[in-house]
Design a protein around this motif. Structure first.
Motif, short mmCIF file in Angstrom:
data_model
loop_
_atom_site.label_atom_id
_atom_site.label_comp_id
_atom_site.label_asym_id
_atom_site.label_seq_id
_atom_site.Cartn_x
_atom_site.Cartn_y
_atom_site.Cartn_z
N GLY A 295 0.79 -1.22 0.00
CA GLY A 295 0.00 0.00 0.00
C GLY A 295 0.82 1.27 0.00
O GLY A 295 0.26 2.37 -0.01
N ARG A 296 2.13 1.15 -0.01
CA ARG A 296 2.99 2.33 -0.02
C ARG A 296 3.08 2.91 -1.44
O ARG A 296 3.26 2.18 -2.41
CB ARG A 296 4.40 1.97 0.47
N VAL A 297 2.96 4.23 -1.54
CA VAL A 297 3.02 4.90 -2.84
C VAL A 297 4.41 5.50 -3.03
O VAL A 297 4.94 6.19 -2.14
CB VAL A 297 1.94 6.00 -2.94
N HIS A 298 5.01 5.24 -4.17
CA HIS A 298 6.35 5.73 -4.51
C HIS A 298 6.24 6.70 -5.69
O HIS A 298 5.42 6.49 -6.59
CB HIS A 298 7.27 4.58 -4.91
N ARG A 299 7.07 7.73 -5.70
CA ARG A 299 7.08 8.69 -6.81
C ARG A 299 8.50 8.87 -7.32
O ARG A 299 9.46 8.89 -6.55
CB ARG A 299 6.50 10.03 -6.34
N ALA A 300 8.62 9.03 -8.63
CA ALA A 300 9.94 9.23 -9.24
C ALA A 300 9.75 9.91 -10.59
O ALA A 300 8.64 9.92 -11.16
CB ALA A 300 10.66 7.90 -9.40
N LEU A 301 10.83 10.49 -11.10
CA LEU A 301 10.84 11.12 -12.42
C LEU A 301 11.75 10.33 -13.36
O LEU A 301 12.75 9.75 -12.92
CB LEU A 301 11.34 12.56 -12.33
N ALA A 302 11.39 10.33 -14.64
CA ALA A 302 12.18 9.61 -15.64
C ALA A 302 12.36 10.47 -16.87
O ALA A 302 11.37 10.94 -17.45
CB ALA A 302 11.51 8.29 -16.00
N ILE A 303 13.59 10.67 -17.27
CA ILE A 303 13.88 11.45 -18.47
C ILE A 303 13.75 10.57 -19.71
O ILE A 303 13.27 11.00 -20.75
CB ILE A 303 15.30 12.06 -18.39
N ASN A 304 14.15 9.30 -19.61
CA ASN A 304 14.08 8.38 -20.75
C ASN A 304 12.76 7.62 -20.81
O ASN A 304 12.00 7.78 -21.74
CB ASN A 304 15.24 7.38 -20.69
N GLU A 305 12.52 6.77 -19.79
CA GLU A 305 11.32 5.95 -19.82
C GLU A 305 10.98 5.42 -18.44
O GLU A 305 11.84 5.38 -17.55
CB GLU A 305 11.47 4.76 -20.78
N VAL A 306 9.73 5.02 -18.28
CA VAL A 306 9.30 4.22 -17.14
C VAL A 306 9.00 2.83 -17.68
O VAL A 306 8.23 2.69 -18.64
CB VAL A 306 8.04 4.81 -16.46
N GLY B 205 7.03 -7.41 -20.00
CA GLY B 205 6.94 -6.06 -19.46
C GLY B 205 6.41 -5.08 -20.49
O GLY B 205 6.00 -5.46 -21.59
N ALA B 206 6.42 -3.82 -20.12
CA ALA B 206 6.00 -2.74 -21.02
C ALA B 206 6.68 -1.47 -20.55
O ALA B 206 7.14 -1.37 -19.41
CB ALA B 206 4.48 -2.58 -21.00
N LEU B 207 6.76 -0.48 -21.45
CA LEU B 207 7.39 0.79 -21.07
C LEU B 207 6.72 1.95 -21.76
O LEU B 207 6.10 1.80 -22.82
CB LEU B 207 8.89 0.76 -21.37
N LEU B 208 6.85 3.11 -21.15
CA LEU B 208 6.39 4.37 -21.72
C LEU B 208 7.61 5.26 -21.86
O LEU B 208 8.31 5.53 -20.87
CB LEU B 208 5.33 5.03 -20.84
N SER B 209 7.88 5.71 -23.08
CA SER B 209 9.12 6.43 -23.37
C SER B 209 8.86 7.84 -23.87
O SER B 209 7.90 8.10 -24.58
CB SER B 209 9.92 5.66 -24.44
N THR B 210 9.76 8.75 -23.49
CA THR B 210 9.78 10.10 -24.05
C THR B 210 10.50 10.07 -25.39
O THR B 210 11.20 9.11 -25.72
CB THR B 210 10.53 11.06 -23.11
#
Length: 253
Positions: free
Chosen positions: A104-115, A144-149
């Motif tokens: 139940g813990r929520v984590h936050r992060a930023l990604a310049i390339n992809e998540v 898996g899967a990814l979302l990329s800039t």
């Protein structure tokens, strides 16, 4: 005007040696006082530098002391001040990731390339994909899967057979990694403004980890990802060798 430079270097012997040579020749100031930050290392170190300095006004100019160096300029200790004065700036917005793990813990992060989401056990992952609140894929069975800039589209995304995106494109690449069902589904191009949510199905049996530029979260239940226009990473490139040119050239190699 003489630019005030802050040099930041990776841990490799090559990067540390370059740091010693360049600071002795051009001087060195703290990043908070710099007109420009010079990152010495590979792409991984460049990403860490951009994250570490995102709240500072100085742009970042990378010099390749690593392997690939897609985000870097060629290393040369000669004429650095002139190169910095002539450099062209590219602005990049990162992805914002919010992920909840099985506790139940929520984590936050930023990604310049992809998540990216990756299976963390012997069985394939099962993911449900929702875009702006609408379920677009009830079940993706995959590694898996990814979302990329656009900036990250030539990295992991391209290795997973995703498309290369022009740097100015207001789109994100959603790419499957070794999709098993639907067999022929390869991904989608999505407007930059959307929010993408992955729900992990059978998460206890089929554990999945999420990774945002090497910040990893284990045993996730869901992940939401969107571009963050409030954060702007400023990267400097030598004229004629910016991200747009590199993205185009990569498609003809």
């Amino acid at each position: 005007m003489t630019l005030k430079i802050a040099f930041m270097a990776g841990k490799s012997e090559v990067a540390q040696s370059a740091h010693d040579v360049l600071t002795a020749r051009y001087g060195d100031v703290p990043p908070t006082e710099a007109d420009v930050i010079v990152a010495l290392g590979g792409d991984g170190f460049m990403l860490r530098t951009l994250h570490a300095t995102q709240d500072l006004p100085a742009p970042v100019y990378g010099m390749n002391c690593g392997t690939i160096g897609f985000l870097m300029n060629e290393y040369n200790e000669e004429g650095l001040m002139e190169r910095l004065e002539e450099a062209v700036q590219e602005d990049i917005n990162p992805l914002s990731m919010e992920a909840m793990d099985q506790t139940g813990r929520v984590h936050r992060a930023l990604a310049i390339n992809e998540v990216s989401l990756l299976r963390a056990g012997p069985q394939a992952a099962k993911l449900k994909i929702t875009v702006d609140g609408k379920v677009r894929l009830d079940e993706l069975v995959c590694d898996g899967a990814l979302l990329s800039t656009p900036a990250g589209s030539t990295a992991y995304n391209y290795s997973a057979h995703g498309p290369i995106l022009p740097i100015g494109a207001d789109v994100l690449a959603l790419t499957a990694i070794a999709a098993f069902r639907p067999r022929r589904w390869r991904g989608a191009l999505l407007p930059k403004r959307v929010t993408v949510r992955f729900d992990v199905l059978e998460s206890a049996k089929r554990p999945v980890m999420a990774d945002a530029d090497s910040i990893s979260i284990d045993n996730i239940d869901w992940v939401e990802i969107k571009s963050d226009p409030t954060i702007k990473h400023r990267i400097l490139f030598d004229p004629g060798h910016g991200l747009e040119e590199r993205l185009i050239s990569e498609q003809f190699n």
